[in-house]
Design an enzyme around this catalytic site. Structure first.
Site, short mmCIF file in Angstrom:
data_model
loop_
_atom_site.label_atom_id
_atom_site.label_comp_id
_atom_site.label_asym_id
_atom_site.label_seq_id
_atom_site.Cartn_x
_atom_site.Cartn_y
_atom_site.Cartn_z
N HIS A 42 -39.34 -24.90 78.30
CA HIS A 42 -40.65 -25.34 78.75
C HIS A 42 -41.64 -24.17 78.87
O HIS A 42 -41.55 -23.36 79.79
CB HIS A 42 -40.49 -26.04 80.11
CG HIS A 42 -41.74 -26.64 80.66
ND1 HIS A 42 -42.11 -26.55 81.98
CD2 HIS A 42 -42.73 -27.34 80.06
CE1 HIS A 42 -43.25 -27.17 82.16
NE2 HIS A 42 -43.66 -27.66 81.02
N SER A 67 -42.58 -31.68 79.83
CA SER A 67 -42.92 -31.26 81.19
C SER A 67 -42.30 -32.20 82.22
O SER A 67 -42.16 -31.83 83.38
CB SER A 67 -44.43 -31.31 81.42
OG SER A 67 -45.09 -30.39 80.64
N ASN A 87 -43.82 -27.38 88.23
CA ASN A 87 -44.52 -28.65 88.47
C ASN A 87 -44.06 -29.36 89.73
O ASN A 87 -44.66 -30.33 90.16
CB ASN A 87 -44.41 -29.57 87.25
CG ASN A 87 -45.41 -29.16 86.19
OD1 ASN A 87 -46.45 -28.58 86.49
ND2 ASN A 87 -45.09 -29.42 84.94
N GLU A 120 -39.61 -21.85 81.41
CA GLU A 120 -38.51 -22.44 82.16
C GLU A 120 -37.46 -22.91 81.14
O GLU A 120 -37.81 -23.57 80.16
CB GLU A 120 -38.98 -23.64 82.97
CG GLU A 120 -39.90 -23.27 84.13
CD GLU A 120 -40.44 -24.48 84.88
OE1 GLU A 120 -40.80 -24.32 86.05
OE2 GLU A 120 -40.52 -25.59 84.30
P1 NAI Z 1 -50.90 -32.41 71.89
O1 NAI Z 1 -51.39 -33.80 71.99
O2 NAI Z 1 -51.87 -31.28 71.87
O3 NAI Z 1 -49.99 -32.27 70.57
C1 NAI Z 1 -48.99 -33.18 70.21
C2 NAI Z 1 -48.86 -33.17 68.70
O4 NAI Z 1 -47.68 -33.90 68.35
C3 NAI Z 1 -50.04 -33.83 67.97
O5 NAI Z 1 -50.54 -32.94 67.00
C4 NAI Z 1 -49.41 -35.07 67.32
O6 NAI Z 1 -49.97 -35.38 66.08
C5 NAI Z 1 -47.96 -34.63 67.18
N1 NAI Z 1 -47.01 -35.74 67.11
C6 NAI Z 1 -47.01 -36.89 67.82
N2 NAI Z 1 -45.93 -37.63 67.47
C7 NAI Z 1 -45.24 -36.92 66.54
C8 NAI Z 1 -44.04 -37.14 65.83
N3 NAI Z 1 -43.35 -38.25 65.99
N4 NAI Z 1 -43.62 -36.17 64.98
C9 NAI Z 1 -44.33 -35.04 64.80
N5 NAI Z 1 -45.48 -34.78 65.46
C10 NAI Z 1 -45.93 -35.71 66.31
O7 NAI Z 1 -49.83 -32.25 73.07
P2 NAI Z 1 -49.42 -30.93 73.88
O8 NAI Z 1 -50.32 -30.74 75.03
O9 NAI Z 1 -49.19 -29.83 72.92
O10 NAI Z 1 -48.00 -31.39 74.49
C11 NAI Z 1 -46.85 -31.53 73.72
C12 NAI Z 1 -45.62 -31.54 74.62
O11 NAI Z 1 -45.58 -30.37 75.42
C13 NAI Z 1 -45.52 -32.71 75.59
O12 NAI Z 1 -44.18 -33.06 75.73
C14 NAI Z 1 -46.07 -32.12 76.88
O13 NAI Z 1 -45.56 -32.76 78.03
C15 NAI Z 1 -45.52 -30.70 76.80
N6 NAI Z 1 -46.26 -29.69 77.54
C16 NAI Z 1 -47.63 -29.66 77.57
C17 NAI Z 1 -48.32 -28.67 78.27
C18 NAI Z 1 -49.81 -28.61 78.29
O14 NAI Z 1 -50.35 -27.94 79.17
N7 NAI Z 1 -50.50 -29.26 77.38
C19 NAI Z 1 -47.57 -27.63 79.02
C20 NAI Z 1 -46.15 -27.69 78.85
C21 NAI Z 1 -45.54 -28.72 78.18
#
Ligand code: NAI
Length: 386
Positions: free
Chosen positions: A139, A118, A189, A151
């Site tokens: 995104h 993001s 954003n 996006e």
């Molecule tokens: P989350 O915390 O729910 O999930 C992240 C997952 O990645 C976890 O299950 C973790 O165990 C895993 N992980 C961490 N390091 C890792 C690695 N080295 N290899 C494999 N898996 C690994 O996070 P979320 O909210 O799903 O966000 C993920 C990405 O998406 C971030 O870059 C965030 O900025 C982006 N994003 C999030 C949004 C949201 O509303 N939550 C919206 C759009 C983008």
């Protein structure tokens, strides 16, 4: 043709994106370093699909084939045969770069390597790769299966072929694509910042309380949620961090300046719904405070927030971040705005927008309230956006 998709990270976004790709008929492998995260993702998909069967949206066969389309894997190496990989892990540049480098050593030269980040620059992520032209930002919005917008962000290194193939694939998955230049906040954003920032400022100036500002935005503007309800829904910690990141990334442009109120709420642990308390109290039996339904006050609040949003959208167009159509689609399909902001500007009149911005600037003499040169030029030339 993208048929095999690898997802890295099975959290909120990764599992949602996997569902979207599997629904579209792709075979998906999803990898996470945490075994429990994979198990949670699998269980939650089972729940979601069972609910869809109950509602009659899909039948049991479709549920089965969707589940069969998703494999939960324990090693990044298992993604080696992917045509496209989308990374949705922790928002940390160094970790993402390391994962991308390892991934690149397994996949074919043709594989597209995308990030769902993001806030990080796609150019910086791409720079970790031997073949940076295969890297792109894709995104999604939360929840990925429900939100129509995606996006797509080519970095300066991204090849035309990578961009074309990514756009086609995301459209095939039934999503609306908005292409954005690799700049902080991309479209949504960035353009959405005043919805929160100006509302917080109105509160901090003592013009109105949270409930009144929310009432003004929902009743006068038709927004589904007011800014404070929405910040409580997103989480004050998450929303504050996005604001702070965008502010820093724009070299401290005062337009994006975070509000102390939100910082203090986040510091206090008043995160919103998830902590039971934010701007509102979510504990059982708690009453929602009544707004002051003064029409003049409500209209003034709404006009001020709206014109700041319009100004931001116009400025994004001025800087060629995206096309006018994509900017409007991004806000209606990514964050459910009732209308596109540029179409809204046409409706209100470009002269009205310029006049409102100039009134704010005259009042405060702050750069925050500078009118976009594009609006001023359009008013002079008597033009509209659409
Ligand atoms: P989350 O915390 O729910 O999930 C992240 C997952 O990645 C976890 O299950 C973790 O165990 C895993 N992980 C961490 N390091 C890792 C690695 N080295 N290899 C494999 N898996 C690994 O996070 P979320 O909210 O799903 O966000 C993920 C990405 O998406 C971030 O870059 C965030 O900025 C982006 N994003 C999030 C949004 C949201 O509303 N939550 C919206 C759009 C983008």
């Amino acid at each position: 043709m993208i048929e095999k998709v690898g997802i890295i990270g099975s959290g909120t976004m990764g599992s949602g994106i996997a569902q979207v790709a599997a629904t579209a008929g792709c075979t998906v492998k999803i990898f996470d370093t945490q075994k429990e995260a994979l198990e949670t993702a699998k269980a939650s998909l089972e729940k979601i699909l069972s609910r869809l069967v109950e509602k009659g949206r899909i039948d049991a066969n479709e549920k089965n084939s969707m589940q069969k389309n998703i494999q939960y894997v324990n090693s990044l190496k298992d993604l080696a045969d992917s045509h496209l990989t989308i990374e949705a892990i922790v928002e940390n540049l160094d970790i993402k770069k390391k994962v991308f480098q390892e991934l690149e050593s397994y996949v074919s030269k043709e594989c597209i390597i995308a990030s769902n980040t993001s806030s990080l620059s796609i150019a910086s992520i791409a720079s970790a790769l031997q073949l940076p032209e295969r890297c792109i930002g894709i995104h999604f919005f939360n929840p990925a299966p429900l939100m129509k917008l995606v996006e797509v962000i080519p970095a300066i290194q991204t090849s035309e072929a990578t961009l074309q193939s990514s756009v086609e694939t995301i459209k095939d998955w039934g999503k609306t694509v908005a292409i954005a230049i690799d700049t902080p906040g991309f479209i949504v954003n960035r353009v959405a910042r005043p919805f929160y920032g100006e509302a917080l400022r109105i509160y901090e100036e003592g013009i109105a309380d949270f409930a009144t500002i929310d009432w003004a935005m929902t009743s006068k503007g038709g927004f589904r949620m007011g800014p404070f309800e929405l910040m409580d829904f997103i989480g004050n910690d998450v929303n504050y961090t996005v604001t702070e990141t965008v502010f820093e990334a724009f070299y401290y442009d005062p337009r994006y300046k975070p509000a102390f109120t939100q910082k203090r709420y986040a510091e206090a642990g008043y995160l919103g719904r998830k902590s039971g308390k934010g701007y509102y109290n979510y504990t059982e039996g708690a009453e929602k405070p009544a707004p002051n339904k003064n029409e003049t006050l409500g209209q003034g609040i709404f006009d001020r927030v709206l014109v700041m949003l319009i100004n931001e959208a116009a400025d994004a167009l001025f800087w060629n971040i995206a096309s006018a159509e994509d900017i409007d689609n991004a806000m209606t399909k990514g964050v459910n705005y009732p209308k596109g902001l540029l179409a809204w500007a046409d409706e209100k009149g470009i002269d009205w927008c310029v006049q409102k911005m100039d009134e704010l600037y005259t009042e405060y003499h702050e750069d925050r309230y500078r009118c976009s040169p594009l609006l001023r030029k359009m008013a002079r030339e008597n033009k509209i956006f659409f």
